[in-house]
Design a protein around this motif. Structure first.
Motif, PDB file in Angstrom:
ATOM      1  N   ILE A 115      22.524 -26.503  25.459  1.00  0.00           N
ATOM      2  CA  ILE A 115      22.406 -25.504  24.401  1.00  0.00           C
ATOM      3  C   ILE A 115      23.733 -25.338  23.654  1.00  0.00           C
ATOM      4  CG2 ILE A 115      22.641 -23.694  26.200  1.00  0.00           C
ATOM      5  CD1 ILE A 115      20.891 -23.239  22.831  1.00  0.00           C
ATOM      6  N   ILE A 129      18.285 -23.897  19.564  1.00  0.00           N
ATOM      7  CA  ILE A 129      17.659 -23.322  20.766  1.00  0.00           C
ATOM      8  C   ILE A 129      16.263 -23.905  20.967  1.00  0.00           C
ATOM      9  CG2 ILE A 129      16.964 -21.190  21.930  1.00  0.00           C
ATOM     10  CD1 ILE A 129      19.126 -19.736  20.323  1.00  0.00           C
ATOM     11  N   SER A 172      19.720 -20.156  27.066  1.00  0.00           N
ATOM     12  CA  SER A 172      18.902 -20.266  25.853  1.00  0.00           C
ATOM     13  C   SER A 172      18.053 -19.013  25.662  1.00  0.00           C
ATOM     14  CB  SER A 172      17.974 -21.488  25.939  1.00  0.00           C
ATOM     15  OG  SER A 172      18.718 -22.674  25.926  1.00  0.00           O
TER      16      SER A 172
END
Lengths: 387, 387
Positions: A211, B219, B246
């Motif tokens: 991420i 994301i 996330s």
């Protein structure tokens, strides 16, 4: 992903005309030091907006904070605050003014040689500081939403970083219309500074921070997309807003969470500014590509990912993708009107590698970077590649 | 990009074994309410770690906060805090426990009918609240780093949102090892909940928030990449860490800054949970694709961008890309073992569209969504498409 802690309490106030909100965000009854730089805020309307929004406060002005703010200058502000019992600082400017105010914030209540706050890292331990807010006039450094700064001592040509959680601005006002009055040179600098901040938290090795990588790439892609455009159309409020927010997001702490970082581009580049007074961002553009070339094997996997995802380089071998990614980076800097060789900025470059070597040695910087490899010798070689 | 204000003061403590840091992060001398759910924390070791780390505090336990936490249950905790003069709440659980503790935080000092805090929006005006921290055991809702919550009144089958800047957790501890003991069903729910949170701040219309779009896509791409993998390998700490972070980033406030949002998927879906007690995430998976289909023309440009950037759908017409993007989304939910039709969850669905119509009408929700179009009639049609 590694363990991390994160807290960023700065309040962001973003939008056209939002400087008026100073009146509600400076703590009531504060005695305010209004700190700024060379006076450009008097030409672009920012000064007038600030004065209008702070008319209910007792305001003392302090101007003349220079690019790469000088310890010597900042100490004059420190004395002013001490003498007038000022209890809030309003930094109106770019990263230099904001960084300078962070140093002032640290120094006012410090008893001793204030240079030790940076030279000996004592700023981090300083408990009592002067709270401050900012009005950002130049998107670049991210200082408006982080807790670090850089100051330079002219007497010794030393440029030093410092920081600590007590140096987050209480608030920062980001009005993207300020960009339209900036010289193109400064807009370009802002793009490159933000771009390099992201790269330093991204271009290391594969670490599983999926991420974080994606978020870093999202900012890089945005800067690639809007960089030249915002220089062409600085009064396009949408482009300006995206640049401003990208620069803030590039260094407000999120990208580095749980991942390795490599700040050696900044650390080498700082020396070039200290030596030749080259714009900070331009020193980054000089050093970064050569650092990537020098550390090619170590950074190769990430260069490939960067090339594919940010530059859409496809189809060749990994090495070709990685090499092209570096070339694309250099071309991007050039497209912003930024030269990438030291000799483009000074004729007096020939001994620079050795000087940087000596400075790294003097500070015992033997192993910067994500693999702790960048010491005096590598720094010297990278600088020499940049001539 | 629109104007915005942003401040998120929650301290995040991320990593394996970090629950021990409770001892340093709960304010000294606090009297603590330890609030949790159905007891799973006693099986996975979290409870023992919490007890060990809070042994220097006076701790009162309150268990039994259910999924979609009930006003009626939470009021028992409120009474307990009032009676014992407790001054800090430690929420150990997923979004339901944390949301519940936000309500408790609001209600303790409120004088009046506490349901008014949510029903009349008075939580936002409540100045004195009980500070709280969290230990997250289920990545999904983002409640650990935001200031909103949802509570349900069983007596009237009402599910309501509330919030305010006073409801940010003081700290949240995110230990990704908790994921390895979760049922696959809950991991899948977490992925879908986080995914939908991003979509609701992204899938609207083109608004010029270039950096926000890219961050949202980063994301989404991450969740697509790791969702099925983390279900297969929940003890892979890297996958677990990426899912956990996330989900937090999906709803900690950054994605919505300066851009339009469309929370109507959540608002319709909440009614399905209130009616049939279907897992929150599954109601999102039921509603979202049909909402995209119903509002296809309005969302088409963004669906195309989503299809190209997140799913790498290339080469067809815009309409084909957009349609395939919706199909990819449904297939993604299915790949997580999540059914996407209301009839997969209840046989008693036939009048649901009308019930949702009535509830929207009763609350005077005439225009949700980025274009204020989603009222009772559209909500009914979307629900009926989901049978």
């Amino acid at each position: 992903m590694n363990a991390f802690e994160f807290k960023n309490p700065t309040k962001i106030i973003f939008g056209e005309g939002e400087i008026k909100k100073l009146s509600d965000n400076i703590p009531a009854n504060s005695k305010v030091l209004l700190a700024y730089g060379g006076g450009s805020i008097k030409k672009n309307g920012v000064y007038d907006q600030v004065i209008a929004a702070t008319r209910n406060f007792e305001v003392t002005e302090f101007s003349g904070i220079e690019p790469n703010p000088h310890f010597e200058t900042l100490m004059k502000a420190v004395e002013l605050i001490r003498n007038k019992n000022i209890d809030f600082i309003l930094a109106v400017g770019g990263g230099s003014v904001i960084d300078g105010c962070k140093f002032i914030s640290a120094a006012v209540y410090y008893q001793g040689d204030e240079w030790d706050l940076v030279e000996k890292g004592l700023a981090r331990k300083q408990e009592k500081v002067v709270p401050f807010g900012t009005v950002l006039t130049l998107p670049a450094t991210g200082s408006e939403m982080n807790s670090g700064g850089v100051v330079t001592k002219v007497a010794t040509q030393q440029k030093r970083t410092f920081g600590g959680p007590q140096y987050f601005p209480v608030f920062s006002i980001l009005d993207p219309t300020v960009i339209q009055s900036l010289p193109k040179r400064q807009i370009a600098n802002g793009v490159v500074d933000a771009f390099t901040h992201v790269m330093e938290q991204y271009l290391t090795y594969n670490h599983g921070g999926i991420i974080q990588d994606r978020m870093a790439e999202s900012i890089l892609q945005t800067l690639v997309e809007i960089g030249p455009a915002v220089m062409e159309n600085p009064s396009d409020q949408n482009l300006a807003g995206n640049l401003m927010w990208s620069a803030t997001m590039a260094l407000n702490g999120f990208l580095r969470l749980g991942v390795p970082t490599d700040w050696s581009t900044h650390m080498i580049a700082h020396e070039l500014t200290a030596l030749y007074d080259i714009d900070h961002a331009r020193t980054l553009a000089i050093i970064a590509p050569n650092l990537y070339k020098k550390l090619f094997e170590d950074k190769k996997d990430k260069l490939v990912q960067y090339g594919k995802r940010v530059w859409n380089i496809q189809g060749e071998s990994d090495i070709e993708v990685a090499e092209k990614a570096i070339e694309k980076t250099i071309a991007f800097f050039h497209s912003l009107g930024i030269d990438t060789k030291l000799s483009d900025y000074t004729n007096n470059y020939e001994n620079t590698g050795q000087i940087v070597y000596d400075r790294f040695k003097e500070r015992n910087w033997m192993g910067l970077g994500e693999r702790q490899k960048v010491g005096p010798e590598l720094a010297k070689e990278i600088v020499e590649m940049s001539y």
